[in-house]
Design a protein around this motif. Structure first.
Motif: not given
Length: 124
Positions: A40-42
């Motif tokens: 999710r963060e990338s």
């Protein structure tokens, strides 16, 4: 999002590259929309913009014209135009044909190398 769809549905992506199988259940849609927590963060953030809904002669069918706007981790944005032709019954989508530009989508997500690799694999 999967709960907008019927338990049994027929969602197809006619322009998908590489080709994709129809999604025929809400469970299949849940898997389709799932993003692993570690990814999710990338991934670029995605939101829907520029929504226009066109009614048709069939009261169950609408054409939704919109764009996915992707915002990358460096805050750059890009838009991918989309058209979905949907059949809605009893408040749930039971059929959809989703027309999305694959090249722009892969580019916006930073996955163009993945697209190229899948095309090469399909050509061999």
């Amino acid at each position: 999002m999967p709960y907008l769809y019927g338990e049994v549905t027929d969602v197809r992506h006619p322009m998908a590259t590489p080709e994709s199988e129809p999604l025929t259940t809400r469970r299949a849609l849940q898997e389709h929309f799932a993003v692993p927590p570690e990814a999710r963060e990338s991934l670029p953030k995605r939101r829907v913009t520029d929504v226009v809904v066109h009614e048709t002669a069939d009261p169950e069918v609408i054409v939704a014209e919109f764009a996915y706007e992707f915002t990358s981790p460096d805050d750059s944005t890009s838009k991918v135009p989309c058209i979905f032709v949907m059949r809605v019954r009893d408040g749930q989508i039971i059929e959809s044909r989703d027309y999305i530009d694959s090249i722009r989508t892969y580019t916006a997500r930073g996955d163009l190398d993945l697209l190229i690799a899948s095309l090469r694999k399909g050509a061999s």
